[in-house]
Design a protein around this motif. Sequence first.
Motif, PDB file in Angstrom:
ATOM      1  N   ASP A   8       0.823  -1.222   0.000  1.00 24.52           N
ATOM      2  CA  ASP A   8       0.000   0.000   0.000  1.00 24.52           C
ATOM      3  C   ASP A   8       0.853   1.266   0.000  1.00 24.52           C
ATOM      4  N   PHE A   9       1.976   1.218  -0.699  1.00 28.51           N
ATOM      5  CA  PHE A   9       2.893   2.344  -0.859  1.00 28.51           C
ATOM      6  C   PHE A   9       3.457   2.842   0.467  1.00 28.51           C
ATOM      7  N   VAL A  10       3.678   1.902   1.380  1.00 35.77           N
ATOM      8  CA  VAL A  10       4.351   2.180   2.650  1.00 35.77           C
ATOM      9  C   VAL A  10       5.692   1.467   2.607  1.00 35.77           C
ATOM     10  N   TYR A  11       6.781   2.218   2.766  1.00 32.43           N
ATOM     11  CA  TYR A  11       8.116   1.630   2.794  1.00 32.43           C
ATOM     12  C   TYR A  11       8.480   1.346   4.242  1.00 32.43           C
ATOM     13  N   ARG A  12       8.764   0.085   4.557  1.00 32.37           N
ATOM     14  CA  ARG A  12       9.082  -0.328   5.930  1.00 32.37           C
ATOM     15  C   ARG A  12      10.471  -0.945   5.980  1.00 32.37           C
ATOM     16  N   TRP A  13      11.177  -0.705   7.096  1.00 33.27           N
ATOM     17  CA  TRP A  13      12.473  -1.340   7.295  1.00 33.27           C
ATOM     18  C   TRP A  13      12.790  -1.446   8.779  1.00 33.27           C
ATOM     19  N   ASN A  14      13.622  -2.428   9.090  1.00 35.27           N
ATOM     20  CA  ASN A  14      14.096  -2.609  10.464  1.00 35.27           C
ATOM     21  C   ASN A  14      15.325  -1.730  10.637  1.00 35.27           C
ATOM     22  N   LEU A  15      15.257  -0.806  11.573  1.00 34.85           N
ATOM     23  CA  LEU A  15      16.372   0.102  11.806  1.00 34.85           C
ATOM     24  C   LEU A  15      17.448  -0.553  12.651  1.00 34.85           C
ATOM     25  N   ARG A  16      17.034  -1.183  13.736  1.00 33.92           N
ATOM     26  CA  ARG A  16      17.997  -1.738  14.673  1.00 33.92           C
ATOM     27  C   ARG A  16      17.319  -2.682  15.643  1.00 33.92           C
ATOM     28  N   ASN A  17      18.103  -3.608  16.175  1.00 36.36           N
ATOM     29  CA  ASN A  17      17.635  -4.501  17.233  1.00 36.36           C
ATOM     30  C   ASN A  17      18.548  -4.348  18.439  1.00 36.36           C
ATOM     31  N   VAL A  18      17.963  -4.414  19.615  1.00 38.84           N
ATOM     32  CA  VAL A  18      18.726  -4.310  20.856  1.00 38.84           C
ATOM     33  C   VAL A  18      18.415  -5.535  21.704  1.00 38.84           C
ATOM     34  N   LEU A  19      19.458  -6.234  22.136  1.00 38.49           N
ATOM     35  CA  LEU A  19      19.280  -7.365  23.049  1.00 38.49           C
ATOM     36  C   LEU A  19      19.461  -6.879  24.478  1.00 38.49           C
ATOM     37  N   ALA A  20      18.483  -7.172  25.303  1.00 34.90           N
ATOM     38  CA  ALA A  20      18.547  -6.840  26.724  1.00 34.90           C
ATOM     39  C   ALA A  20      18.483  -8.159  27.477  1.00 34.90           C
ATOM     40  N   ARG A  21      19.605  -8.839  27.525  1.00 32.86           N
ATOM     41  CA  ARG A  21      19.652 -10.180  28.112  1.00 32.86           C
ATOM     42  C   ARG A  21      19.261 -10.188  29.585  1.00 32.86           C
ATOM     43  N   ASP A  22      19.615  -9.142  30.321  1.00 31.32           N
ATOM     44  CA  ASP A  22      19.255  -9.076  31.740  1.00 31.32           C
ATOM     45  C   ASP A  22      17.742  -9.068  31.942  1.00 31.32           C
ATOM     46  N   TYR A  23      17.007  -8.614  30.931  1.00 35.96           N
ATOM     47  CA  TYR A  23      15.551  -8.541  31.014  1.00 35.96           C
ATOM     48  C   TYR A  23      14.876  -9.608  30.146  1.00 35.96           C
ATOM     49  N   ASN A  24      15.680 -10.465  29.520  1.00 35.02           N
ATOM     50  CA  ASN A  24      15.185 -11.526  28.653  1.00 35.02           C
ATOM     51  C   ASN A  24      14.344 -10.949  27.506  1.00 35.02           C
ATOM     52  N   LEU A  25      14.843  -9.854  26.896  1.00 35.45           N
ATOM     53  CA  LEU A  25      14.103  -9.165  25.844  1.00 35.45           C
ATOM     54  C   LEU A  25      14.957  -8.884  24.624  1.00 35.45           C
ATOM     55  N   LYS A  26      14.284  -8.816  23.487  1.00 40.81           N
ATOM     56  CA  LYS A  26      14.859  -8.256  22.264  1.00 40.81           C
ATOM     57  C   LYS A  26      13.926  -7.128  21.859  1.00 40.81           C
ATOM     58  N   VAL A  27      14.475  -5.946  21.629  1.00 44.26           N
ATOM     59  CA  VAL A  27      13.683  -4.788  21.227  1.00 44.26           C
ATOM     60  C   VAL A  27      14.022  -4.457  19.785  1.00 44.26           C
ATOM     61  N   LYS A  28      13.002  -4.416  18.948  1.00 46.25           N
ATOM     62  CA  LYS A  28      13.167  -4.114  17.529  1.00 46.25           C
ATOM     63  C   LYS A  28      12.659  -2.706  17.256  1.00 46.25           C
ATOM     64  N   PHE A  29      13.496  -1.904  16.594  1.00 44.04           N
ATOM     65  CA  PHE A  29      13.104  -0.569  16.157  1.00 44.04           C
ATOM     66  C   PHE A  29      12.824  -0.639  14.664  1.00 44.04           C
ATOM     67  N   ASP A  30      11.558  -0.444  14.300  1.00 46.00           N
ATOM     68  CA  ASP A  30      11.141  -0.503  12.904  1.00 46.00           C
ATOM     69  C   ASP A  30      10.652   0.857  12.448  1.00 46.00           C
ATOM     70  N   CYS A  31      10.928   1.177  11.176  1.00 50.25           N
ATOM     71  CA  CYS A  31      10.516   2.451  10.598  1.00 50.25           C
ATOM     72  C   CYS A  31       9.576   2.208   9.432  1.00 50.25           C
ATOM     73  N   ALA A  32       8.751   3.204   9.172  1.00 47.95           N
ATOM     74  CA  ALA A  32       7.856   3.174   8.019  1.00 47.95           C
ATOM     75  C   ALA A  32       7.653   4.602   7.538  1.00 47.95           C
ATOM     76  N   VAL A  33       7.581   4.752   6.228  1.00 49.71           N
ATOM     77  CA  VAL A  33       7.304   6.074   5.661  1.00 49.71           C
ATOM     78  C   VAL A  33       6.330   5.895   4.496  1.00 49.71           C
ATOM     79  N   ASP A  34       5.353   6.798   4.450  1.00 47.77           N
ATOM     80  CA  ASP A  34       4.428   6.849   3.321  1.00 47.77           C
ATOM     81  C   ASP A  34       4.192   8.321   3.009  1.00 47.77           C
TER      82      ASP A  34
END
Length: 94
Positions: A8-34
């Motif tokens: 639908d003419f939305v450009y999406r990409w994954n900017l960065r991932n951060v591992l927070a092992r102490d919190y048992n988490l992975k945080v994904k930063f995703d971008c989108a532009v239309d």
Amino acid sequence: LDELRDNDFVYRWNLRNVLARDYNLKVKFDCAVDTNAFTMTAAAYALRSKVKEPLCKVFVVWTKPYEICYRKVISKKNSLILEDGYIYMFYVGR
């Protein structure tokens, strides 16, 4: 062009991932532009979990779709620091 049309003419990409092992988490930063907006979202996922859905997902940035409005946010010069359960993003450079 077909990929853009299919999304639908939305450009999406994954900017960065951060591992927070102490919190048992992975945080994904995703971008989108239309034609209406640029958005960056952060989604937290449990590590070593069978559940593929994020635990939570929030908007970090929502601005006009002009690169001048968001170029420093997506810069490769940004540093991400995990401290006391918070993720800080610092822009280093001009």
